[in-house]
Every structure is written in C-alpha cells, then in structure tokens.
Enzyme design. Structure first.
Site: not given
Ligand code: NAD
Length: 494
Positions: A227-228, A231-232, A249, A463
């Site tokens: 995500g962003s 937030v990460g 990521e 990933e």
C-alpha cells in the site's frame, strides 16, 4: 439488489460480530452498488487468528506437494472463472477489461509457479568443517501471518502473498482493500473450492481501522503489507516495536528515459501505456519521462497528441482505453496535485480536470494530464500522485538522465529506451530501482522474478519469484554428527 458478502473464518462465511457493514460501489457509476460487506473489528480479527492458530499444526505438517496441488487447483479454477472475475473487477475498481483479465492471469501464473514450489522449497546441503558431520539448511513456516492489500490489483496482489505464504506452510488472516472486497471474496471462495482446509485462509473485510486492528493483534508472527508509504510506515513502526516480521511494498515515482537514438515510436507507446494504463494507478506507473534534448520537443508534442486522444469511459466498453479513478477522495487528491503543479509554475500541456461527456457523469473520471517545464523541487515530481499525470523533462545525456531519475525518495521501477548497448548497460548498473526495463515501459512485471523496490518503496524484501519464499519462511540450519563423539566446531577442526 446488491449482494451481501461475508467474512470467511474457519471455513465458514460469517457476518462481523458487531454487525456493522459498508457499501462497495462502481467507480465508473457510483449509483451501482457492487455489494454490502462486513466492517470487521478487533473481535473479528481475534476470531480469525484463533481459526488460523487451530489450523496451523495440521497445515504445517501437510506435505508441501499436497499444498501445491491445492494451489494448482485454485489456479485452474481461476482460469475457468477468468472472464467472470475480470468483469466483476472492472465493475468494482474501474480498470479496462483487458487489464482486469491480465490481473486474474497474474494470479493464475502465480498459482502455477508456486504449485511447483511444493516439490522444491530448496534448502542447501553443504560441507562440515568436522569429520563425520553433515550440514544442511531447511525452510520452516513462520506461523500465523496477517496480509493487507491495496485495491489497484485486487486479485493479483493477494495471490502474490497468499500462494507463497501457503506453500511455505503458514496460515493466514487476509484483509483486502475496502474498495475491492468483492474480488477478494471471490479469490478466497476459489481457494475454498480448491480444497483448502478450514482456518488456513481467513478473510476479514474492513477499512483502515480493521487494518490497524490486524497489525496490532499480538499473535501474528508476520505482517505482509502492500500500500502507501504513509500507512506502510505506521505498519513498520508497530512491527519494529513488537518485533514482528514485516514486509512492506509501497509507492513509486517511476521514470522512463528516452535517448535520441531510441526507436521513438516504441518509446512513445511505452510512455503512453506506462503513464495512463490503469489510469496511472499502478505502483509502477510512469510519472516522469526524461527525454534527450535533441528529440524533446517532438516527443512532447507526440505524447500530448496521444494523451488528448485517449478514449475515457466505462472499462467494460470495448472502445475504452482508460477507466475512472478509484474513488472521490483519490480524484480530489490527483486534482490537488495538478493544481499545485500549476501554482508552482509547471506548464500544463493537456488535461488537468475532471473528464466530462456522455457516460462520464457518475464516475470519477480524470483527463490524461501532461506537464512540461517542471522544476525538480515541485511536488508533482517528488510525490506519488497515483493518477493519469506525467511530467516530461529534457536531459543532456544518459548520465544526466540517470542522475535525475535517481533524485527521488522512491525506487521501484525504471526504464530506458535506447539502441545503444552502452547506455542500456549504464542504466542497468546505475539506476537505483528494484526493476529496470530496456526498451519496455516501467510496467510489466512477471511472477517468476523478484518484485519490489529500494529506498522508500520497500523495506528490503521482494515479492514474487524465489524471493517471496524468503518472506514467508524461516531458515533453520541443521547439523548431524555421526562421529559418535563430542566434536567441537572451531576447536577440533585442525
Ligand atoms: P493504502 O495504504 O491507503 O491502503 C492499503 C491497505 O492498507 C488497505 O487495505 C487499507 O485498508 C489498509 N490500511 C489503511 N490504513 C491502515 C492502517 N492505519 N493500518 C493498517 N492498514 C491500513 O493504499 P491504497 O490507496 O490502497 O493503494 C495505493 C498505494 O499502494 C500506492 O501508494 C501504491 O504505490 C501502493 N502499491 C504498491 C505496490 C508495490 O508492490 N510496491 C503495489 C500496488 C500498490
């Protein structure tokens, strides 16, 4: 009537304990409700964690080839259901049908790739410094993992986490994005039909609060987040304090270089697809293009012409090349970046406003937008916009281009168009990014290669490919001494 969806816990479809719900609507037509979903709280997360803990022992001891067979079956079911899922996804998040088909295809590819891992999951056998002693390393599962995903790849990104995590023997609690919960529900249902035992994969719907409750649940061993950056960072801080494993990521500010010796038509196609594909809502979207000065003016003119002619509309219609943005707040966000670019003095060459016209009134459509005369300090070139906005800058030579591309806080994807192998090799060596394409756009990952970025894009994990297994497994070193006596490493070796 809108369909009522549920959480999936311990093999059963269940409502949230508090009974709260939220609505999921079509971004191309906000009157269309895709479904009503449970808004989950900490008590639902607790229930899901318990189910995952109960299922863990048996799943951990299930032979990996058997786990692989279930994943393979899920891949085959995804293939059978590809068109249905793609259509639902286009209604749910807006991208055009050929792209949502690609999204499902990526999950199919990942299933096939990971299923084979069930017969590999290789460790190493190696020598010992002592006589009559054997040494090897093996992979162990991590335990109960929490997965949080964004909305821009509603099936592909969950598959990048769920399949590798499952093959390694983990059990999971999955919280998808609140903008694409229907695609996530269908994905989990397919795994259920493929024969995944109850409790191995649990689904809890909800927004940021549900995500926060998941991250803060003390019994997860690992949180895997896409995500962003905003937030990460919060996720990473909490995991750092509580010593949870954590893979992040996050965003990108991806750039394409166009050298004067390139096939310029090809470079143009690449820039258009990179900047406006998925309405610019890809973590790998091209938001900066650095063009060698000799061809700068003509390239800009051609790109603006192409941008103005992109057909915007509902992604289910065959003519549509670009769908809407995901929601109202994302459209406001994109527009505020565009306004800041204009205020800071960049030249708006085209776009810059909500797209108008027949069929566009009830959707979050935005015009393809091109800026020139962009100063490296402007917000539009420093921050991730996540919309159909691209900045075009002239550069002197390949060194200048590489220096400017690297002048960013992010490091996900980069590309260079050139016929000169020396330029290409320099870019491969010097661009600070997890991905570099030569004569291809910044988008186009394949599942069997590592995916992720440097700098603020990630926290060092990758990933996809073999590297996904390193996120979802722990290494154990094993020594077997068959000498029948006490041997002391480093002491008895000579
Ligand atoms: P987002 O960070 O707003 O949300 C991502 C997920 O986190 C959602 O499920 C959301 O509900 C959840 N969430 C929100 N607040 C939370 C909190 N405080 N604690 C825990 N969970 C919380 O991102 P988005 O808008 O859904 O996605 C767009 C972003 O994702 C972009 O920055 C894009 O670059 C990035 N992205 C990165 C990759 C990658 O692989 N690097 C891939 C796709 C998207």
């Amino acid at each position: 009537m809108a369909k009522n969806y549920l959480n999936h816990i311990d093999g059963k479809w269940v409502p949230s304990i508090a009974g709260k719900t939220f609505k999921d609507t079509n971004p191309a037509d906000w009157n269309e409700v895709i479904g009503i979903f449970p808004e989950s709280g900490p008590e639902d997360i607790e229930r899901a964690v318990q189910a995952a803990e109960n299922a863990y022992e048996s799943w951990r001891l299930t032979p990996p080839p058997t786990r692989g067979e279930i994943i393979l079956k899920a891949g085959l079911l995804l293939k059978q259901n590809k068109e249905r899922l793609a259509r639902l996804m286009t209604r749910e998040m807006g991208k055009v049908l050929k792209e949502t088909r690609g999204d499902v295809q990526e999950a199919i590819d990942m299933a096939y790739y990971v299923a084979g891992e069930g017969r590999r999951l290789f460790g190493q056998t190696t020598t010992s410094e002592l006589k009559n002693k054997f040494a090897m390393s093996v992979r162990m599962p991590v335990g109960v993992c929490g997965l949080i995903t964004p909305w821009n790849f509603p099936v592909a990104i969950p598959s990048w986490k769920v399949f590798p995590a499952l093959i390694c023997g983990n059990t999971l609690v999955f919280k998808p994005a609140e903008d694409t919960p229907a695609s996530a529900s269908e994905f989990v249902e397919i795994l259920r039909q493929a024969g995944l035992p109850p409790g191995v994969l649990n689904l809890v719907h909800g927004g940021p609060k549900t995500g926060e409750a998941l991250v803060h649940h003390p019994r997860f061993r690992l949180i895997s987040f896409t995500g962003s950056c905003e937030v990460g960072r919060l996720v990473g801080e909490h995991c750092g304090r509580t010593l949870k494993r954590c893979s992040l990521e996050m965003g990108g500010k991806n750039a394409q270089i166009v050298m004067a010796d390139a096939d310029l038509n090809l470079a143009l196609e690449g820039a258009v697809w990179g900047a406006f594909g998925t309405t610019g809502q890809r973590c790998t979207a091209t938001s900066r293009v650095y063009i060698e000065r000799k061809v700068y003016d003509s390239f800009c003119r051609a790109l603006v012409r192409r941008a103005k002619n992109i057909h915007i509309g509902n992604g289910l219609k065959p003519r549509t090349e670009m769908g809407p943005l995901i929601n109202e707040s994302q459209r406001e966000r994109v527009h505020s970046y565009v306004s800041s670019g204009i205020e800071e003095g960049a030249h708006l060459e085209c776009g810059g406003g909500f797209a108008q016209g027949a069929g566009l009134k009830r959707g979050y459509f935005y015009q393809p937008t091109v800026f020139t005369h962009v100063d490296p300090k402007m917000k539009i070139i420093r921050e991730e916009i996540f919309g159909p906005v691209v900045c075009l800058m002239p550069v002197k030579d390949v060194e200048d281009a590489i220096r400017q591309v690297n002048d960013t806080a992010y490091g996900l994807s980069t590309s260079i168009y050139s016929r000169d192998v020396n330029h290409a090799m320099r870019a491969i060596r010097d661009l600070e990014a997890g991905i570099t394409y030569v004569n291809g756009p910044t988008i186009g990952a394949e599942v069997h290669l590592p995916f992720g970025g440097v700098k603020n894009t990630g926290n060092g994990h990758r990933e996809a490919g073999q590297t996904a297994l390193d996120i979802f497994s722990e290494w154990k070193s094993v020594f077997i001494d068959y000498s029948g006596k006490l041997q002391k490493a480093q002491i008895d070796a000579d």
